[in-house]
Enzyme design. Structure first.
Site, PDB file in Angstrom:
ATOM      1  CG  ASN A  69      43.648  39.208  50.189  1.00  0.00           C
ATOM      2  OD1 ASN A  69      43.192  39.465  51.288  1.00  0.00           O
ATOM      3  ND2 ASN A  69      44.926  39.060  49.968  1.00  0.00           N
ATOM      4  CG  HIS A  70      38.925  41.975  45.248  1.00  0.00           C
ATOM      5  ND1 HIS A  70      37.642  42.212  44.801  1.00  0.00           N
ATOM      6  CD2 HIS A  70      39.062  42.678  46.391  1.00  0.00           C
ATOM      7  CE1 HIS A  70      37.034  43.034  45.639  1.00  0.00           C
ATOM      8  NE2 HIS A  70      37.874  43.338  46.617  1.00  0.00           N
ATOM      9  CG  ASN A  71      41.098  34.476  42.343  1.00  0.00           C
ATOM     10  OD1 ASN A  71      42.150  34.700  41.744  1.00  0.00           O
ATOM     11  ND2 ASN A  71      40.532  33.290  42.363  1.00  0.00           N
ATOM     12  CB  THR A  77      38.530  41.473  40.405  1.00  0.00           C
ATOM     13  OG1 THR A  77      37.838  42.609  39.856  1.00  0.00           O
ATOM     14  CG2 THR A  77      39.732  41.137  39.529  1.00  0.00           C
TER      15      THR A  77
END
Length: 252
Positions: A69-71, A77
Site C-alpha cells: 500500500n502507498h499513503n 506516495t
C-alpha cells in the site's frame, strides 16, 4: 510466489509456510474446508500474513497484494521509508525518518495482514489489497479489486469493489451471524447439508435468540445494513488484532 496445492477439500487448518533463514514462517492460513484454486502472493515476508476462515471458496488467479500500500494522504506516495537510502543513514536518523515522517493513517489497519472470513466466495482474478478484511458470508465478484473492508454477507464487485447488495435481508444476516454454522463439528454439518438449500428451514431449526450473545453482536451486530461497515468496524479491528498475533484461522 504462486500459492498452489490448496485445491483439496481438507477439513483441517492448513498453514502455508516459507523458508525464513532455515526456519518455517507462516505466510497463509486456510481454515477447515477452505480452498484456493490458484493465487499469487506478492511481497512474501515474515511480518506478512493472510488469514482465511472456514469453508471459503477462492477461485483461480487471485492476487494478494500485501504490504504494498502507498499513503496517498502524505506529501508523496513514494515509499521512502522502505528505500535502500535508509541503509546509508545512521541508525537514529533512519528510525526517525521511518517512524515519524510516514505514520499509518490507522494504526489498527495492518497493511501486512489480509483477513478473509468464513463461507466467503471470491471470484476468479480478484485482487485483494493489504489491510483488507472480508466479512463472513461475503461474495467478491470476478476481476474485482478489493481495497476496503467488505461487510458480512455483502456482494461486492468492480474496481474498486463496491457493495451492490446483500445475500439476504437484514434479519436473515443477523441470524446467520448468530448461528455460525461453520463452527459446528463436521458430523453436524454433514447432517445438515440436505437442508442447506432451504434458508428458512435451516434457520427455523437452528436459530435461537440467545445465540445472538456472541462477540459479533456485542461489537456492532447487524442492525442497519446500509450502515453495517461502520457498525462492524470494532469487530473487524478485534479480528485484525487477533489475527496479527495468532496466525490461525480456527476462531474466525
Amino acid at each position: 510466489m504462486a500459492l498452489l496445492g490448496h485445491t483439496g477439500f481438507l477439513f483441517q487448518t492448513r498453514p502455508l509456510t516459507f523458508n525464513n533463514n532455515g526456519k518455517p514462517s507462516v505466510a497463509l492460513t486456510l481454515g477447515s474446508g477452505s480452498y484456493i484454486v490458484s493465487a499469487n502472493y506478492e511481497n512474501i515476508a515474515v511480518r506478512n500474513n493472510i488469514l482465511i476462515g472456514k469453508y471459503s471458496s477462492i477461485a483461480h488467479e487471485i492476487n494478494f497484494l500485501i504490504a504494498l500500500n502507498h499513503n496517498y494522504k502524505a506529501v508523496t506516495t513514494y515509499p521512502f521509508q522502505y528505500h535502500d537510502m535508509l541503509k546509508q543513514l545512521d541508525e537514529n536518523t533512519a528510525k526517525k525518518f521511518s517512524d515519524a515522517k510516514f505514520p499509518e493513517k490507522n494504526a489498527l489497519k495492518n497493511p501486512c495482514q489480509i483477513i478473509i472470513g468464513n463461507d466467503v466466495w471470491i471470484g476468479a482474478r480478484a485482487t485483494i489489497m493489504g489491510g483488507v478484511t472480508i466479512g463472513s458470508g461475503a461474495v467478491i465478484g470476478a476481476n474485482s479489486v478489493v481495497a476496503k473492508n467488505i461487510p458480512p454477507y455483502a456482494i461486492a464487485v468492480g474496481n474498486p469493489a463496491r457493495v451492490i447488495k446483500y445475500r439476504f435481508d437484514e434479519e436473515t444476516v443477523k441470524k446467520f451471524m448468530a448461528v455460525k454454522w461453520w463452527n459446528w463439528d463436521l458430523n453436524k454439518i454433514y447432517d445438515n447439508v440436505p437442508i442447506m438449500g432451504d434458508t428458512e428451514k435451516f434457520l427455523d431449526m437452528h436459530y435461537k435468540p440467545e445465540l445472538e450473545n456472541t462477540p459479533y453482536t456485542k461489537t456492532g451486530g447487524v442492525r442497519r445494513l446500509n450502515n453495517i461497515a461502520q457498525k462492524a468496524e470494532k469487530f473487524f479491528r478485534l479480528l485484525q488484532i487477533f489475527a496479527h498475533f495468532s496466525h490461525s484461522g480456527k476462531e474466525l
